[in-house]
Motif scaffolding. Structure first.
Motif, short mmCIF file in Angstrom:
data_model
loop_
_atom_site.label_atom_id
_atom_site.label_comp_id
_atom_site.label_asym_id
_atom_site.label_seq_id
_atom_site.Cartn_x
_atom_site.Cartn_y
_atom_site.Cartn_z
N ASP A 196 56.28 121.32 37.37
CA ASP A 196 55.47 121.57 36.18
C ASP A 196 56.37 121.83 34.98
OD1 ASP A 196 52.98 121.45 37.51
OD2 ASP A 196 53.07 123.58 38.04
N ARG A 197 57.41 122.63 35.18
CA ARG A 197 58.33 122.96 34.09
C ARG A 197 59.05 121.71 33.57
NH1 ARG A 197 59.27 128.10 33.28
NH2 ARG A 197 58.47 129.61 34.76
N GLU A 198 59.46 120.86 34.50
CA GLU A 198 60.15 119.63 34.09
C GLU A 198 59.20 118.72 33.31
OE1 GLU A 198 63.39 116.69 34.33
OE2 GLU A 198 63.41 118.58 35.43
N ILE A 199 57.96 118.60 33.78
CA ILE A 199 56.97 117.78 33.08
C ILE A 199 56.74 118.33 31.67
CG2 ILE A 199 54.51 117.14 33.03
CD1 ILE A 199 54.69 116.99 36.15
N LEU A 200 56.57 119.64 31.56
CA LEU A 200 56.33 120.24 30.25
C LEU A 200 57.54 120.05 29.33
CD1 LEU A 200 54.49 123.50 31.32
CD2 LEU A 200 53.51 121.56 30.08
N SER A 201 58.73 120.19 29.86
CA SER A 201 59.94 119.98 29.05
C SER A 201 60.02 118.55 28.53
CB SER A 201 61.19 120.32 29.86
OG SER A 201 61.23 121.68 30.15
N LEU A 202 59.70 117.59 29.39
CA LEU A 202 59.72 116.19 28.97
C LEU A 202 58.66 115.91 27.91
CD1 LEU A 202 60.28 114.60 32.49
CD2 LEU A 202 61.90 114.55 30.58
N LEU A 203 57.50 116.52 28.06
CA LEU A 203 56.45 116.34 27.05
C LEU A 203 56.80 117.03 25.74
CD1 LEU A 203 53.24 116.68 29.23
CD2 LEU A 203 54.09 114.62 28.09
N ALA A 224 49.82 112.69 35.91
CA ALA A 224 48.60 112.81 35.11
C ALA A 224 47.71 113.94 35.62
CB ALA A 224 47.83 111.48 35.10
N ASP A 225 47.60 114.08 36.95
CA ASP A 225 46.79 115.15 37.54
C ASP A 225 47.36 116.52 37.19
OD1 ASP A 225 45.07 113.32 38.65
OD2 ASP A 225 45.92 113.47 40.68
N ARG A 226 48.69 116.65 37.25
CA ARG A 226 49.32 117.94 36.93
C ARG A 226 49.11 118.29 35.46
NH1 ARG A 226 53.91 120.35 40.01
NH2 ARG A 226 53.75 119.54 42.13
N VAL A 227 49.27 117.31 34.58
CA VAL A 227 49.07 117.56 33.15
C VAL A 227 47.61 117.93 32.90
CG1 VAL A 227 49.13 116.55 30.84
CG2 VAL A 227 51.02 116.14 32.43
N GLU A 228 46.69 117.26 33.56
CA GLU A 228 45.27 117.59 33.40
C GLU A 228 44.98 119.01 33.87
OE1 GLU A 228 41.27 117.42 32.45
OE2 GLU A 228 42.97 116.25 31.74
N ARG A 229 45.58 119.43 34.98
CA ARG A 229 45.40 120.81 35.47
C ARG A 229 45.95 121.80 34.45
NH1 ARG A 229 48.38 124.71 37.63
NH2 ARG A 229 50.21 123.40 37.85
N VAL A 276 43.64 124.70 32.27
CA VAL A 276 43.87 126.15 32.22
C VAL A 276 44.40 126.60 30.86
CG1 VAL A 276 44.14 126.39 34.72
CG2 VAL A 276 46.17 126.05 33.29
N GLY A 277 44.57 125.66 29.93
CA GLY A 277 44.95 126.02 28.58
C GLY A 277 46.43 126.07 28.27
N VAL A 278 47.28 125.73 29.24
CA VAL A 278 48.72 125.71 28.97
C VAL A 278 49.04 124.57 28.01
CG1 VAL A 278 51.02 125.38 29.98
CG2 VAL A 278 49.33 126.81 31.15
N VAL A 279 48.45 123.40 28.24
CA VAL A 279 48.58 122.27 27.33
C VAL A 279 47.29 122.22 26.52
CG1 VAL A 279 48.76 119.76 27.13
CG2 VAL A 279 50.09 120.96 28.88
#
Length: 195
Positions: free
Chosen positions: A8-15, A38-43, A47-50
């Motif tokens: 999750d952290r790596e995905i968020l950093s890349l985004l 895509a599923d992880r980003v949607e989750r 929950v409001g993180v993204v």
């Protein structure tokens, strides 16, 4: 509810580096399939993180004006009214509220900053303000070592890894325990029946 993991952290950093990065490109970096990313980003969105994906405009390149930092000290109880007014002010890029009852903003304004502020900001709610010219602006959002810290929709305690979620009316809510979830769902259903 699970905590943010390394993926999750790596995905968020890349985004954070590029919000338009394709899922397939992210998937290569994190060793997942594009649909799994895509599923992880949607989750994380649920929950409001993204909160969303936006364009970061450099207004100084789009129009004439001066880049400024404005600090407004508000009258007691007026911080929210001033924040709301400055958020809609043309040229404003970032608005911050302080614990001490102030509003700080950055933006590109016409040379007459005083008149620009007075055109939209309720100056009767401002005790004093200071305008500083900026010579450079850089915005570097980062994730750091932040942990998931969602507030329970029922009691506002922090939701831990034992927390649960529920989707009601198309919106996802996080709860610290199943008891809070049940209480919230019951109240939600009563309100929905009465509407």
């Amino acid at each position: 509810m699970r905590e943010l993991d390394a993926t999750d952290r790596e995905i968020l950093s890349l985004l954070l580096e590029d919000g338009r990065r394709p899922w397939a490109d992210i998937a290569e970096h994190v060793d997942l399939s594009a649909p799994a990313v895509a599923d992880r980003v949607e989750r994380l969105r649920e929950v409001g993180v993204v909160r969303g994906f936006s364009v970061d405009l450099d207004r100084s390149r789009l129009r004439e004006g001066v880049e400024v930092l404005v600090e407004l000290t508000t009258e007691p109880g007026e911080t929210e009214r001033v924040r709301a007014a400055t958020s809609g002010l043309d040229g404003v890029e970032h608005v911050f509220t302080t614990a001490g009852g102030g509003v700080v903003l950055t933006g590109t304004f016409p040379a007459d900053v005083d008149a620009h502020l007075a055109s939209e900001v309720p100056m009767d709610a401002v005790r004093e303000y200071e305008v500083r010219l900026l010579t450079d602006v850089a915005w570097h959002p980062s994730l750091g070592e932040a942990k998931l810290g969602l507030p329970c929709a029922e009691c506002e305690n922090t939701v831990t890894s034992e927390g649960v979620t529920a989707t009601l009316g198309g919106e996802t809510y996080a709860f610290c325990c199943s008891s809070c979830k049940s209480q919230f769902e019951e109240r939600y259903e009563r309100l929905a029946e009465g509407a």
